[in-house]
Design an enzyme around this catalytic site. Structure first.
Site, mmCIF file in Angstrom:
data_model
loop_
_atom_site.group_PDB
_atom_site.id
_atom_site.type_symbol
_atom_site.label_atom_id
_atom_site.label_comp_id
_atom_site.label_asym_id
_atom_site.label_seq_id
_atom_site.Cartn_x
_atom_site.Cartn_y
_atom_site.Cartn_z
ATOM 1 N N GLU A 28 -9.811 -2.218 4.901
ATOM 2 C CA GLU A 28 -10.511 -1.953 6.154
ATOM 3 C C GLU A 28 -11.704 -2.906 6.310
ATOM 4 O OE1 GLU A 28 -8.869 -0.160 8.078
ATOM 5 O OE2 GLU A 28 -8.742 1.956 7.539
ATOM 6 N N ASN A 40 -7.955 -2.830 13.974
ATOM 7 C CA ASN A 40 -9.334 -3.121 13.533
ATOM 8 C C ASN A 40 -9.389 -4.349 12.607
ATOM 9 O OD1 ASN A 40 -8.201 -2.147 11.205
ATOM 10 N ND2 ASN A 40 -9.660 -0.496 10.862
ATOM 11 N N HIS A 50 -7.502 -4.804 9.850
ATOM 12 C CA HIS A 50 -7.166 -4.577 8.433
ATOM 13 C C HIS A 50 -5.872 -5.289 8.043
ATOM 14 C CE1 HIS A 50 -4.881 -0.534 9.317
ATOM 15 N NE2 HIS A 50 -3.998 -1.504 9.169
ATOM 16 N N ASP A 94 0.805 -1.218 0.000
ATOM 17 C CA ASP A 94 0.000 0.000 0.000
ATOM 18 C C ASP A 94 0.840 1.272 0.000
ATOM 19 O OD1 ASP A 94 0.894 -0.565 2.551
ATOM 20 O OD2 ASP A 94 -1.087 -0.954 3.366
HETATM 21 C C1 F6R Z 1 1.170 -1.340 6.007
HETATM 22 C C2 F6R Z 1 0.192 -2.403 6.226
HETATM 23 C C3 F6R Z 1 -0.675 -2.325 7.443
HETATM 24 C C4 F6R Z 1 0.127 -2.591 8.707
HETATM 25 C C5 F6R Z 1 -0.767 -2.534 9.940
HETATM 26 C C6 F6R Z 1 0.021 -2.737 11.218
HETATM 27 O O1 F6R Z 1 1.884 -1.582 4.815
HETATM 28 O O2 F6R Z 1 0.085 -3.301 5.453
HETATM 29 O O3 F6R Z 1 -1.716 -3.262 7.332
HETATM 30 O O4 F6R Z 1 0.728 -3.855 8.622
HETATM 31 O O5 F6R Z 1 -1.428 -1.306 10.002
HETATM 32 O O6 F6R Z 1 0.894 -1.665 11.384
HETATM 33 P P1 F6R Z 1 1.963 -1.673 12.571
HETATM 34 O O7 F6R Z 1 2.927 -2.752 12.271
HETATM 35 O O8 F6R Z 1 2.591 -0.309 12.500
HETATM 36 O O9 F6R Z 1 1.197 -1.913 13.822
#
Ligand code: F6R
Length: 251
Positions: free
Chosen positions: A142, A135, A137, A66
């Site tokens: 989402e 959440n 994701h 992303d």
């Molecule tokens: C970002 C991604 C997100 C993160 C998730 C956890 O490229 O794919 O799904 O893996 O938001 O983020 P952290 O590791 O910062 O808790």
């Protein structure tokens, strides 16, 4: 399958070993990558190990999950910048080997279509690394995202903008939209590994464990994958029931 390791360090070592092994087996590995705090120790351990071994990374191909819409690659909070800082530059992975969605493209819809096509043209993902949002994701898919989605534009939820606000000077600077690989792109990978560390992920991991496959818990889809692992540290495993604890692995 849930695997519980003691701490983020042990997870980083485990995943670094796994990535090295995958690349040794297939030097042209097509690797799906994530950003975020969870990945930082993993990339750091991998960079050290790859250097120590003189691992040939010249032929791997990477696709990130992303990118925020509106952030240029050089913006310190862009995922382009994150990847250059934590993995690509220190590991010597060249620009032409890597792909991330462009957050600055004029035609975002076209960018999305082309991104999924580019993954397919590369032969599909061999291995996808995932974190998880509080959440549920994965990527920026989402809750409520159709499991049939390909790369698409997302309106980021307040929950995600609040969580990610810690990386920005001011929470109002967190972009409101992103481009993310879709759930179908992720699920088409040959192997998927989801990682969660820290007590702030304990609740979502318990929910993931309990939830049947449900679009309101995007990460739940990976439980239907033929080759998946969910790796958590002790803190993220705090609220997992006893039967999950039986899948503890030695390290
Ligand atoms: C970002 C991604 C997100 C993160 C998730 C956890 O490229 O794919 O799904 O893996 O938001 O983020 P952290 O590791 O910062 O808790």
């Amino acid at each position: 399958m849930f695997y519980v390791l003691p701490n983020p360090h042990a997870i980083a070592e485990y995943l670094s070993n796994l990535l090295v092994q995958k690349i040794q087996e297939n030097p042209k590995l097509v690797l799906g990558l994530a950003t975020g705090s969870t990945m930082e120790p993993i990339y750091a351990a991998f960079v050290v190990q790859a250097k120590q071994l003189g691992l040939n990374l010249n032929d791997i191909v990477t696709f990130n999950l992303d990118e925020y819409i509106g952030l240029a690659p050089e913006h310190p909070q862009s995922y382009h910048h994150y990847m250059q800082t934590h993995l690509f530059k220190p590991a010597g992975i060249r620009q032409e080997q890597v792909s991330l969605p462009s957050g600055m493209c004029r035609d975002v819809e076209l960018e999305c279509v082309n991104y999924s096509k580019k993954i397919q043209a590369a032969g599909g993902l061999d291995f996808q690394l995932l974190g998880i949002g509080t959440n549920g994701h994965i990527g920026f898919n989402e809750p409520g995202t159709p499991f049939s989605s390909l790369t698409h534009v997302v309106d980021l939820s307040e929950n995600t903008r609040r969580d990610n606000g810690r990386f920005f000077e001011d929470k109002s600077q967190v972009p409101t939209q992103a481009i993310t690989m879709g759930i179908e792109d992720i699920m088409s990978a040959k192997e998927v590994v989801l990682v969660a560390t820290g007590s702030h992920k304990a609740e979502v991991m318990a929910k993931l464990f309990e939830t049947a496959i449900d679009e309101d818990m995007p990460a739940s889809i990976i439980k239907s994958h033929d080759n998946f692992k969910i790796i958590v540290d002790q803190a993220a495993a705090e609220l997992l029931p006893a039967q999950a604890e039986q899948t503890r692995i030695a390290c």
